[in-house]
Structures are given as C-alpha cells and as structure tokens.
Design an enzyme around this catalytic site. Structure first.
Site, PDB file in Angstrom:
ATOM      1  N   SER A   1       0.833  -1.199   0.000  1.00 49.90           N
ATOM      2  CA  SER A   1       0.000   0.000   0.000  1.00 49.90           C
ATOM      3  C   SER A   1       0.866   1.247   0.000  1.00 49.90           C
ATOM      4  O   SER A   1       1.664   1.471   0.914  1.00 49.90           O
ATOM      5  CB  SER A   1      -0.911   0.021   1.230  1.00 49.90           C
ATOM      6  OG  SER A   1      -1.482   1.308   1.346  1.00 49.90           O
TER       7      SER A   1
ATOM      8  N   HIS B   1      -1.258  -1.230  -4.336  1.00 50.57           N
ATOM      9  CA  HIS B   1      -2.528  -0.944  -3.663  1.00 50.57           C
ATOM     10  C   HIS B   1      -2.593   0.556  -3.372  1.00 50.57           C
ATOM     11  O   HIS B   1      -1.707   1.115  -2.724  1.00 50.57           O
ATOM     12  CB  HIS B   1      -2.623  -1.753  -2.369  1.00 50.57           C
ATOM     13  CG  HIS B   1      -3.938  -1.629  -1.662  1.00 50.57           C
ATOM     14  ND1 HIS B   1      -5.049  -2.375  -1.996  1.00 50.57           N
ATOM     15  CD2 HIS B   1      -4.321  -0.842  -0.621  1.00 50.57           C
ATOM     16  CE1 HIS B   1      -6.056  -2.053  -1.192  1.00 50.57           C
ATOM     17  NE2 HIS B   1      -5.643  -1.128  -0.349  1.00 50.57           N
TER      18      HIS B   1
ATOM     19  N   ASP C   1      -4.842   3.665  -1.847  1.00 56.84           N
ATOM     20  CA  ASP C   1      -5.927   3.978  -0.919  1.00 56.84           C
ATOM     21  C   ASP C   1      -6.411   5.412  -1.096  1.00 56.84           C
ATOM     22  O   ASP C   1      -5.701   6.356  -0.752  1.00 56.84           O
ATOM     23  CB  ASP C   1      -5.435   3.791   0.520  1.00 56.84           C
ATOM     24  CG  ASP C   1      -5.206   2.330   0.851  1.00 56.84           C
ATOM     25  OD1 ASP C   1      -6.164   1.550   0.732  1.00 56.84           O
ATOM     26  OD2 ASP C   1      -4.073   1.974   1.228  1.00 56.84           O
TER      27      ASP C   1
ATOM     28  N   MET D   1      -8.991   8.276   0.008  1.00 59.50           N
ATOM     29  CA  MET D   1      -9.836   8.633   1.160  1.00 59.50           C
ATOM     30  C   MET D   1     -10.361  10.056   0.998  1.00 59.50           C
ATOM     31  O   MET D   1      -9.613  10.949   0.592  1.00 59.50           O
ATOM     32  CB  MET D   1      -9.013   8.566   2.448  1.00 59.50           C
ATOM     33  CG  MET D   1      -8.355   7.223   2.693  1.00 59.50           C
ATOM     34  SD  MET D   1      -7.428   7.275   4.231  1.00 59.50           S
ATOM     35  CE  MET D   1      -6.703   5.622   4.207  1.00 59.50           C
TER      36      MET D   1
ATOM     37  N   HIS E   1      -8.453   1.246  -3.991  1.00 58.81           N
ATOM     38  CA  HIS E   1      -9.399   1.025  -2.894  1.00 58.81           C
ATOM     39  C   HIS E   1     -10.046   2.360  -2.556  1.00 58.81           C
ATOM     40  O   HIS E   1      -9.405   3.224  -1.960  1.00 58.81           O
ATOM     41  CB  HIS E   1      -8.599   0.447  -1.711  1.00 58.81           C
ATOM     42  CG  HIS E   1      -9.391   0.225  -0.469  1.00 58.81           C
ATOM     43  ND1 HIS E   1      -8.790  -0.089   0.739  1.00 58.81           N
ATOM     44  CD2 HIS E   1     -10.728   0.262  -0.222  1.00 58.81           C
ATOM     45  CE1 HIS E   1      -9.725  -0.227   1.667  1.00 58.81           C
ATOM     46  NE2 HIS E   1     -10.898  -0.017   1.119  1.00 58.81           N
TER      47      HIS E   1
ATOM     48  N   MET F   1     -12.197   4.639  -0.496  1.00 56.59           N
ATOM     49  CA  MET F   1     -12.851   4.859   0.797  1.00 56.59           C
ATOM     50  C   MET F   1     -13.532   6.220   0.707  1.00 56.59           C
ATOM     51  O   MET F   1     -13.134   7.194   1.353  1.00 56.59           O
ATOM     52  CB  MET F   1     -11.814   4.798   1.924  1.00 56.59           C
ATOM     53  CG  MET F   1     -11.369   3.370   2.193  1.00 56.59           C
ATOM     54  SD  MET F   1      -9.815   3.282   3.093  1.00 56.59           S
ATOM     55  CE  MET F   1      -8.673   3.317   1.706  1.00 56.59           C
TER      56      MET F   1
ATOM     57  N   MET G   1     -11.544  -5.784   5.275  1.00 60.46           N
ATOM     58  CA  MET G   1     -10.762  -4.888   6.139  1.00 60.46           C
ATOM     59  C   MET G   1     -10.465  -5.593   7.461  1.00 60.46           C
ATOM     60  O   MET G   1     -11.373  -6.073   8.141  1.00 60.46           O
ATOM     61  CB  MET G   1     -11.530  -3.590   6.409  1.00 60.46           C
ATOM     62  CG  MET G   1     -11.749  -2.699   5.192  1.00 60.46           C
ATOM     63  SD  MET G   1     -10.269  -2.315   4.247  1.00 60.46           S
ATOM     64  CE  MET G   1      -9.244  -1.541   5.501  1.00 60.46           C
TER      65      MET G   1
ATOM     66  N   GLY H   1      -8.973   3.966   7.179  1.00 60.22           N
ATOM     67  CA  GLY H   1      -8.684   5.388   7.389  1.00 60.22           C
ATOM     68  C   GLY H   1      -7.215   5.679   7.655  1.00 60.22           C
ATOM     69  O   GLY H   1      -6.735   6.762   7.349  1.00 60.22           O
TER      70      GLY H   1
ATOM     71  N   GLY I   1      -0.847   1.461   9.564  1.00 60.51           N
ATOM     72  CA  GLY I   1      -0.135   1.189  10.808  1.00 60.51           C
ATOM     73  C   GLY I   1      -1.000   0.840  12.005  1.00 60.51           C
ATOM     74  O   GLY I   1      -0.564   0.971  13.145  1.00 60.51           O
TER      75      GLY I   1
ATOM     76  N   ASP J   1      -6.766  -6.515   4.167  1.00 61.00           N
ATOM     77  CA  ASP J   1      -6.227  -5.149   4.169  1.00 61.00           C
ATOM     78  C   ASP J   1      -6.221  -4.570   5.581  1.00 61.00           C
ATOM     79  O   ASP J   1      -7.284  -4.273   6.140  1.00 61.00           O
ATOM     80  CB  ASP J   1      -7.083  -4.287   3.237  1.00 61.00           C
ATOM     81  CG  ASP J   1      -6.480  -2.908   3.003  1.00 61.00           C
ATOM     82  OD1 ASP J   1      -5.369  -2.644   3.507  1.00 61.00           O
ATOM     83  OD2 ASP J   1      -7.135  -2.100   2.305  1.00 61.00           O
ATOM     84  N   GLY J   2      -5.018  -4.403   6.122  1.00 63.66           N
ATOM     85  CA  GLY J   2      -4.869  -3.735   7.410  1.00 63.66           C
ATOM     86  C   GLY J   2      -4.117  -4.561   8.426  1.00 63.66           C
ATOM     87  O   GLY J   2      -4.513  -5.680   8.762  1.00 63.66           O
TER      88      GLY J   2
ATOM     89  N   GLY K   1       1.094  -2.061   4.107  1.00 61.00           N
ATOM     90  CA  GLY K   1       1.597  -0.697   4.035  1.00 61.00           C
ATOM     91  C   GLY K   1       2.756  -0.491   4.982  1.00 61.00           C
ATOM     92  O   GLY K   1       3.923  -0.479   4.589  1.00 61.00           O
TER      93      GLY K   1
HETATM   94  C1  DX5 Z   1      -6.441   1.443   5.548  1.00 63.71           C
HETATM   95  C2  DX5 Z   1      -6.033   1.162   4.134  1.00 63.71           C
HETATM   96  C3  DX5 Z   1      -4.948   0.171   4.052  1.00 63.71           C
HETATM   97  C4  DX5 Z   1      -3.694   0.603   4.700  1.00 63.71           C
HETATM   98  C5  DX5 Z   1      -3.031  -0.601   5.242  1.00 63.71           C
HETATM   99  O1  DX5 Z   1      -7.520   2.289   5.567  1.00 63.71           O
HETATM  100  O2  DX5 Z   1      -7.115   0.643   3.379  1.00 63.71           O
HETATM  101  O3  DX5 Z   1      -4.705  -0.250   2.715  1.00 63.71           O
HETATM  102  O4  DX5 Z   1      -2.815   1.277   3.854  1.00 63.71           O
HETATM  103  O5  DX5 Z   1      -1.951  -0.181   5.963  1.00 63.71           O
HETATM  104  P1  DX5 Z   1      -1.199  -1.103   6.994  1.00 63.71           P
HETATM  105  O6  DX5 Z   1      -0.671  -2.277   6.243  1.00 63.71           O
HETATM  106  O7  DX5 Z   1      -0.154  -0.201   7.508  1.00 63.71           O
HETATM  107  O8  DX5 Z   1      -2.210  -1.515   8.049  1.00 63.71           O
HETATM  108 ZN    ZN Z   2      -6.619  -0.327   1.358  1.00 63.02          ZN
END
Ligand code: DX5
Ligand code: ZN
Length: 216
Positions: free
Chosen positions: A8, A33, A35, A37, A66, A68, A137, A142, A145, A175-176, A197
């Site tokens: 990510s 990937h 993200d 938002m 993705h 959001m 998820m 959002g 980490g 994811d996450g 990520g």
């Molecule tokens: C969260 C995102 C993820 C995020 C994952 O809202 O959709 O894709 O980047 O990050 P890590 O791997 O750090 O949890």
């Molecule tokens: Zn994501």
C-alpha cells in the site's frame, strides 16, 4: 495459486512516490494498492485522481484502487482513465451496490467490494459471484499502521465457504495490519491477496520486507 502481495502506497514517502512505485515494480509484489480517502467515508484524506494518473506512467503492474469515499459511482470512469485496473468500492458506501459493480465492469475494470470489520461476510452473498475481489478490512479503514483485528481469521473461513457455495471466483484480499507475524496464517486460512503498508514502507529495508511477505 501463490498469494499476491499488494504493497500500500499509503505508507510510502509521498515526496518520493516515483521512487517507491519503482521499488514495487522491481520487487516480488504483484500489484500496487492505492488507498483513496475523502475525509467523509473515513476520518482521513489521502490522495486522488491526479496522483494516480501521475504515478501510472512509472508502473506496469496492476493498480488496485481502494475507494474509501462516499458516492463512488460518480468517479468510476475517472478512476479508469487515471489507470485503475481493479476498482474496489465499500459495501457500506453503496446504496445500489450491484449497480456499482456492473458500472465498474462495464468501464473495463475488475470489480472489488470492501467490507468493514463490522460487516458480516453474509452480506456479500448476493453479489459474490459477480465480483473479482473481496477486500476484507482487518482494521477500521482510514489509517495505516493500525493493529490487526484477530476476528478476521474466522471471517476468512466464512468467506471461503460462501465463495464455494455461490460458485464465486473472487479473490480474498486482506487489508490492514498485515505483517510477517500474521501473513502465513492469513494465507493458510484462505487469503489470496495481502495488502501491506506499514510493514513494507515502515521497514528498514522495504525490498527485504516485500520478499519475506511474498516468499512462503
Ligand atoms: C487502511 C487502508 C490500508 C492501509 C493498510 O484504511 O485501506 O490499505 O494502507 O496499511 P497497513 O498495512 O499499515 O495496516
Ligand atoms: Zn486499502
């Protein structure tokens, strides 16, 4: 099938995005990937269409986008034009989810549906055969980490069962909070795609992190 790793870019260095995109291109990771938002569907704002368009020039691997965001339908064509290959919308953001899926496919992309931690996999039953990816998820969306939610394992098992029952071929993407501590167990439970990520771009050596999250 070996699992797919999708780093990510949310945790990349935004002042060096080209460098980090090229790092993914030269690695074992199969997808990027991305993200997006909007500060409404999730309590954070990341990046959008112009950034995706700019980095597309430096990448050949698929862009797994993705969304959001609320009202994703109004931007489906724009994300296709910016370079998305897989476009994922949130079930919780779509009043007419089946229509959104049809529109993504009609625009020539693979269709993904993301579900928040509180959303049961059973709510996917009537669309599962029509989609290419389920983005499950394993944190509340959002932020990068965050800590992995352990209930995800049971949800993957439920989704594997539902996928068989519905004749779906959808990939299961997690994811996450994915890291070396849970990646192997996630794949053993049924994950096809791992998004990572912080465990990639927060690592001392992102290349080595990608290698270790890919090779097992
Ligand atoms: C969260 C995102 C993820 C995020 C994952 O809202 O959709 O894709 O980047 O990050 P890590 O791997 O750090 O949890
Ligand atoms: Zn994501």
């Amino acid at each position: 099938m070996p699992h797919i790793l999708a780093p990510s870019l949310l945790s990349a260095d935004f002042a060096n995005l080209q460098r980090d995109v090229e790092l993914i291109e030269g690695s074992e990771a199969a997808w990027h990937h991305l993200d997006v938002m909007d500060g409404v569907f999730v309590p954070n704002i990341s990046f959008g269409l112009p950034v995706i368009k700019a980095i597309r020039k430096h990448a050949k691997k698929p862009f797994d986008v993705h969304l959001m965001i609320v009202n994703p339908d109004q931007f489906i064509g724009a994300f296709r034009d910016a370079g998305a290959d897989i476009l994922t919308v949130h079930l919780e953001a779509c009043t007419h989810l089946h229509r959104s899926i049809q529109a993504i496919k009609a625009a020539g992309m693979k269709a993904g549906v993301a579900i928040n931690p509180h959303t049961t996999v059973r709510s996917l039953e009537d669309v599962l055969a029509d989609i290419d990816v389920v983005c499950m998820m394993s944190v509340n969306p959002g932020f990068g980490g965050q800590q992995f939610i352990a209930r995800t394992y049971a949800k993957i098992a439920d989704l594997v069962e539902l996928r068989t029952r519905t004749g779906s071929k959808a990939l299961i993407e997690i994811d996450g909070g994915v890291s070396a501590a849970n990646a192997a167990q996630l794949v053993a439970t049924g994950a096809d795609v791992l998004v990572a990520g912080n465990s990639v771009f927060g690592a001392e050596d992102p290349r080595a992190a990608i290698r270790s999250l890919s090779a097992f």
